[in-house]
Design a protein around this motif. Structure first.
Motif, PDB file in Angstrom:
ATOM      1  N   ASP A 181     -18.632  14.681  40.699  1.00 45.64           N
ATOM      2  CA  ASP A 181     -17.700  13.800  40.011  1.00 45.64           C
ATOM      3  C   ASP A 181     -16.357  13.750  40.735  1.00 45.64           C
ATOM      4  O   ASP A 181     -15.514  12.934  40.418  1.00 45.64           O
ATOM      5  N   GLN A 182     -16.169  14.629  41.738  1.00 44.76           N
ATOM      6  CA  GLN A 182     -14.966  14.605  42.570  1.00 44.76           C
ATOM      7  C   GLN A 182     -15.361  14.816  44.024  1.00 44.76           C
ATOM      8  O   GLN A 182     -16.294  15.561  44.314  1.00 44.76           O
ATOM      9  N   LEU A 183     -14.633  14.162  44.922  1.00 41.21           N
ATOM     10  CA  LEU A 183     -14.857  14.323  46.356  1.00 41.21           C
ATOM     11  C   LEU A 183     -13.537  14.613  47.047  1.00 41.21           C
ATOM     12  O   LEU A 183     -12.469  14.247  46.560  1.00 41.21           O
ATOM     13  N   TYR A 184     -13.633  15.244  48.192  1.00 39.58           N
ATOM     14  CA  TYR A 184     -12.430  15.579  48.967  1.00 39.58           C
ATOM     15  C   TYR A 184     -11.933  14.336  49.695  1.00 39.58           C
ATOM     16  O   TYR A 184     -12.688  13.622  50.348  1.00 39.58           O
ATOM     17  N   SER A 185     -10.636  14.095  49.596  1.00 47.99           N
ATOM     18  CA  SER A 185     -10.021  12.972  50.290  1.00 47.99           C
ATOM     19  C   SER A 185      -9.212  13.497  51.466  1.00 47.99           C
ATOM     20  O   SER A 185      -8.304  14.308  51.285  1.00 47.99           O
ATOM     21  N   GLY A 186      -9.542  13.047  52.655  1.00 48.62           N
ATOM     22  CA  GLY A 186      -8.813  13.464  53.842  1.00 48.62           C
ATOM     23  C   GLY A 186      -7.407  12.894  53.889  1.00 48.62           C
ATOM     24  O   GLY A 186      -6.521  13.440  54.547  1.00 48.62           O
ATOM     25  N   ARG A 187      -7.187  11.781  53.196  1.00 47.00           N
ATOM     26  CA  ARG A 187      -5.855  11.165  53.199  1.00 47.00           C
ATOM     27  C   ARG A 187      -4.848  11.984  52.405  1.00 47.00           C
ATOM     28  O   ARG A 187      -3.703  12.129  52.816  1.00 47.00           O
ATOM     29  N   THR A 188      -5.284  12.488  51.252  1.00 50.09           N
ATOM     30  CA  THR A 188      -4.358  13.224  50.393  1.00 50.09           C
ATOM     31  C   THR A 188      -4.570  14.733  50.455  1.00 50.09           C
ATOM     32  O   THR A 188      -3.799  15.481  49.872  1.00 50.09           O
TER      33      THR A 188
END
Length: 139
Positions: A112-119
């Protein structure tokens, strides 16, 4: 004056490779249990696929090719902790299809959540997919 050589330009027949399903399944399980490989899978591959879904550009037929890169990039870890195993093209494709099926299953309900490289933090899956459904079609 032209000289014709018989072997030059000849079309080669594709080789028929056999698949060692036991080896492919065992390697798949090893890769799932190896922390560095799963970190790469969860932080790079899953967000990339989810973003493609959100953009409407996901082609499920190209997913196995993406996961062949996961095997290629993980090969030093596989040699270090598992065994020096070189898969033939048919086995690499079978392993990649297992990973592609796993990714579709994961994005369809396991994450339900994924890692964001931008933030540099975890964000809701819906931000990546823009509310679009992944589907449960197996490759």
């Amino acid at each position: 004056m032209a000289v014709l050589l018989g072997g030059i330009g000849a079309v080669r027949k594709p080789k028929n490779y056999s698949i060692d399903h036991e080896l492919v399944d065992d390697l798949f399980l090893f890769m799932q249990n190896e922390q560095s490989i799963m970190k790469s899978y969860e932080r790079s591959f899953l967000p990339n696929i989810a973003t493609k879904v959100g953009q409407g550009k996901l082609d499920k037929t190209k997913l196995p090719k993406l996961f062949e890169y996961l095997y290629k990039n993980s090969y030093p870890t596989i040699v270090k902790y598992y065994a020096k195993v070189k898969l033939n093209p048919a086995e690499r494709e079978a392993l990649a299809k297992l990973w592609a099926d796993q990714a579709i299953e994961d994005l369809s309900g396991n994450y339900d959540q994924l890692y964001s490289g931008r933030t540099n933090k975890y964000e809701p899956l819906i931000k990546f997919t823009k509310g679009k459904k992944i589907g449960t079609v197996k490759l």
